[in-house]
Enzyme design. Structure first.
Site, PDB file in Angstrom:
ATOM      1  N   GLU A 473       0.831  -1.205   0.000  1.00 35.39           N
ATOM      2  CA  GLU A 473       0.000   0.000   0.000  1.00 35.39           C
ATOM      3  C   GLU A 473       0.863   1.251   0.000  1.00 35.39           C
ATOM      4  O   GLU A 473       0.503   2.275  -0.588  1.00 35.39           O
ATOM      5  CB  GLU A 473      -0.971   0.001   1.190  1.00 35.39           C
ATOM      6  CG  GLU A 473      -1.983  -1.145   1.188  1.00 35.39           C
ATOM      7  CD  GLU A 473      -2.714  -1.324  -0.134  1.00 35.39           C
ATOM      8  OE1 GLU A 473      -2.897  -0.329  -0.865  1.00 35.39           O
ATOM      9  OE2 GLU A 473      -3.084  -2.472  -0.453  1.00 35.39           O
ATOM     10  N   HIS A 476       1.709   2.131  -3.497  1.00 35.50           N
ATOM     11  CA  HIS A 476       0.623   2.919  -4.108  1.00 35.50           C
ATOM     12  C   HIS A 476       0.683   4.359  -3.603  1.00 35.50           C
ATOM     13  O   HIS A 476       0.476   5.305  -4.360  1.00 35.50           O
ATOM     14  CB  HIS A 476      -0.745   2.355  -3.723  1.00 35.50           C
ATOM     15  CG  HIS A 476      -1.153   1.112  -4.454  1.00 35.50           C
ATOM     16  ND1 HIS A 476      -1.140   1.013  -5.826  1.00 35.50           N
ATOM     17  CD2 HIS A 476      -1.635  -0.080  -4.000  1.00 35.50           C
ATOM     18  CE1 HIS A 476      -1.589  -0.197  -6.178  1.00 35.50           C
ATOM     19  NE2 HIS A 476      -1.888  -0.877  -5.089  1.00 35.50           N
TER      20      HIS A 476
HETATM   21 ZN    ZN Z   1      -2.609  -2.854  -4.851  1.00 39.30          ZN
END
Ligand code: ZN
Length: 688
Positions: A473, A476
């Site tokens: 995450e 991202h």
């Molecule tokens: Zn992902």
């Protein structure tokens, strides 16, 4: 408006970094704020569509990119709250507003006169003197409008708008139903006999979950992945494992008001109709046009390379687990609720590796610092905590992000713990995307995880899987934070769906770099670094159970593609379809889909990953091959490779064609070999 009716959503947000005024906002503020912001947006778009001047890039494309800012910031706040800190009141607003917002955006795309201007620019695109990013914006926006039905006319146009609105209503219900089933279940353990096999850390997490639900002196397991998976891994109580497992895999499939089966059927029927209105035979063909893969055939070619070797490997693993069970005097066959339990025992026996022995070195605090440090060493940015900033929940931490020259580049919110008001899983989201079209606008990014929180005064310890999720995450998050583009439509994670998992998945590789672990994986009590042999064992042990993992994932991707490649306009009973399809592809009976269809949010809680669950494996080809660039350079932080990764992947948003972006980073097209090797699916001599 008088002072008593002031709506804090519509006032200027006089807050640190322009964060939402969380403490002032009430659920009742949203509906009127949305109504006002939608009217403003529509007026902005009217002015563009009705402009007397002939269309230009500036008066049409750039103007469109600047429109709807007020609505965008309210929508982002709203959907971030309904995901991370929802309430009955917010859920009611969500059911009311989701279809209305979808109808609003649909109406913008279908606004008479608007597409004509974009289409005229698109026709003459080579004569406009546009730079690369402007040309890319024109291409993307033109395609957005075509895919939203702007070429349709008459009754087809009206029907299309109705489909989009109804889909928004159904997908909202789908995810609320899953949350209801997850929140509604609890396995309550009362004594030592119930707790048999559970390690200390897991017991205290279950204690904490009980307290959060107002129960003292018991241990509670919910259907949150961070509690249920370890329970299935460690509990010696086969009966309780079976009971919990069955509740877990039947989320969304229980008759009654939260039953997702009729909802999914209608979603599928509507998607089929949507694709047909565009002239495609089924939804998969329509979805794949806007992906790197391009066609269902290209997806099938990738998945086929994995499916049979994965099954073969899982069969060897199953036999190993069966032998393990028999050695313990058991006579039963391996059932789905036994797999994780015996896999953990076999892994321990074979590799001498114990996840529980590693955990004391993996505190959330230090692993977050490890992610920050990795970003610093690769890209030069620093994360400075701002504890005085208040958000929507006391557990959320706020960091200011600064670059090499100490300039602010963005804000990062870190929301790590599971709670009943948060949906399951882990995700990155935005409160504000980066752009420059309206002056320098810095990104505000949030990462959500669902880690089980340790009791007060104790450090939260992560499993190796949790650390991988944290880094995923965060990858991202970096994609949003490092974005350096002009137009919001091309900002950060606004890339094709099968490219968006590259920045997240490639970042996972650093989580298990010995250089990172030695520096950051320090024992929470002694401060000593994790022993080298434990890291070596972890690396070895990670090869174990790869057959199981490849099967539970790949089967999901296959079922998703088959489901959305149906030409049947009436939808289908998803439970029956799933059963028949798994039989057809030869799913091992001991393994259940990673996400069964009745709670498969990727497919039904929005349309983002419909005919798109394969993207993780598609991106895995890119990330495994991409990370090899660092391996070949002989340095996990090689500055030249890191600079190319920053320039062509993390900072370029949607300004580049993804295949060209990868080529610019890697110096050539991707190859599949490193992904197959990473999953242990090429070398048959590997032990199971
Ligand atoms: Zn992902």
């Amino acid at each position: 408006m008088t002072d008593t009716t002031r709506n804090p959503l519509l006032d200027p947000w006089q807050t640190p970094f322009g964060l939402p005024p969380f403490e002032l906002v009430r659920p009742a503020h949203f509906a009127p704020a949305f109504a006002y912001a939608m009217r403003m947006h529509a007026a902005e778009v009217d002015a563009i569509a009705e402009g007397r001047e002939p269309p230009t890039f500036a008066n049409t494309l750039a103007a469109l990119d600047r429109s709807g800012r007020e609505l965008g910031r309210i929508e982002r706040l709203f959907f971030n709250l309904t995901a991370s800190e929802t309430s009955t009141e917010l859920q009611a607003v969500e059911r009311e507003m989701s279809p209305r917002l979808a109808a609003h955006h649909s109406a913008i795309h279908l606004r008479p006169g608007l597409f004509d201007r974009i289409d005229a620019l698109h026709e003459g695109k080579s004569t406009l003197g546009l730079d690369r990013e402007q040309l890319r914006l024109l291409e993307r926006v033109h395609l957005d409008f075509v895919r939203a039905g702007a070429r349709l006319s008459g009754t087809a146009r009206a029907r299309y708008a109705a489909i989009i609105e109804r889909l928004a209503e159904l997908t909202t219900r789908f995810s609320q139903n899953v949350l209801a089933d997850e929140a509604g279940y609890r396995l309550v353990l009362r004594n030592e006999r119930d707790l048999a096999g559970l390690p200390e850390g897991l017991r205290s997490a279950a204690r904490e979950a009980a307290l959060a639900r107002g129960e003292a002196d018991v241990w509670v397991f919910t259907l949150s992945r961070s509690l249920i998976v370890p329970f299935l891994t460690y509990s010696d109580r086969r009966d309780l494992r079976e009971q919990a497992f069955n509740a877990w895999v039947r989320r969304g499939e229980n008759a009654g008001e939260h039953d997702n089966r009729p909802i999914a059927r209608e979603i599928l029927a509507l998607r089929n109709e949507q694709a047909r209105l565009h002239g495609y035979p089924h939804y998969a063909a329509y979805a794949l046009v806007d992906r790197m893969a391009g066609t269902p055939k290209a997806v099938a070619a990738l998945l086929e390379q994995v499916w049979e070797p994965a099954k073969a490997r899982a069969a060897v693993e199953r036999d190993t687990l069966g032998a393990m069970a028999r050695a313990q005097g058991e006579t039963h066959p391996i059932e789905p609720w036994d797999w994780r339990y015996y896999a953990e025992k076999a892994r321990k026996a074979r590799y001498g590796f114990d996840d529980a022995a590693l955990k004391p070195y993996l505190t959330l605090e230090r692993m977050l610092a490890a992610a920050f440090d990795t970003a610093h060493r690769l890209f030069g940015i620093r994360f400075v905590e701002r504890p005085e900033v208040r958000t929507y929940h006391p557990d959320v931490r706020t960091f200011e992000v600064r670059d090499r020259d100490d300039r602010q580049v963005g804000v990062f919110l870190s929301d790590n713990f599971a709670r009943p008001t948060k949906r399951g899983g882990a995700w990155m989201s935005l409160y504000r995307p980066q752009s420059r079209v309206d002056g320098e606008t810095l990104p505000i990014v949030v990462n959500n995880n669902n880690f089980a929180k340790a009791p007060a005064g104790q450090p939260t310890l992560l499993s190796a899987d949790d650390v991988r999720t944290l880094f995923h995450e965060f990858g991202h998050g970096l994609h949003g934070l490092l974005s350096q583009v002009t137009y919001e439509r091309l900002s950060g994670t606004q890339v094709l769906r099968d490219f968006v998992e590259l920045p997240s998945q490639i970042f996972e590789h650093w989580a298990f770099e010995p250089a990172v672990l030695q520096r950051h994986a320090l024992h929470h009590a002694t401060g000593r670094p994790v022993p080298e042999e434990l890291i070596a064992k972890l690396k070895e042990a990670r090869r174990f159970n790869q057959g199981f993992e490849a099967v539970e994932y790949t089967a999901c991707a296959l079922v998703d593609m088959a489901l959305h490649a149906r030409a049947d306009p009436d939808g289908v009973d998803i439970s029956e379809f799933e059963r028949a399809e798994l039989e057809r592809i030869g799913m091992p009976r001991e393994i259940v889909l990673r996400h069964r269809l009745p709670h498969f949010g990727h497919l039904f809680a929005s349309s983002g990953y419909a005919a798109g669950y394969y993207v993780y494996m598609w991106a895995e080809v890119l990330d495994a091959d991409g990370y090899d660039a660092f391996v070949e350079a002989g340095d996990a932080f090689d500055p030249a490779v890191a600079l190319r990764l920053l320039r062509y992947v993390y900072s370029s948003g949607g300004t580049l064609d993804p295949a060209a972006a990868f080529r610019a980073f890697r110096g050539r097209d991707p190859v599949v070999g490193p992904m197959l090797a990473q999953r242990g699916l090429v070398d048959e001599r590997q032990p199971a």
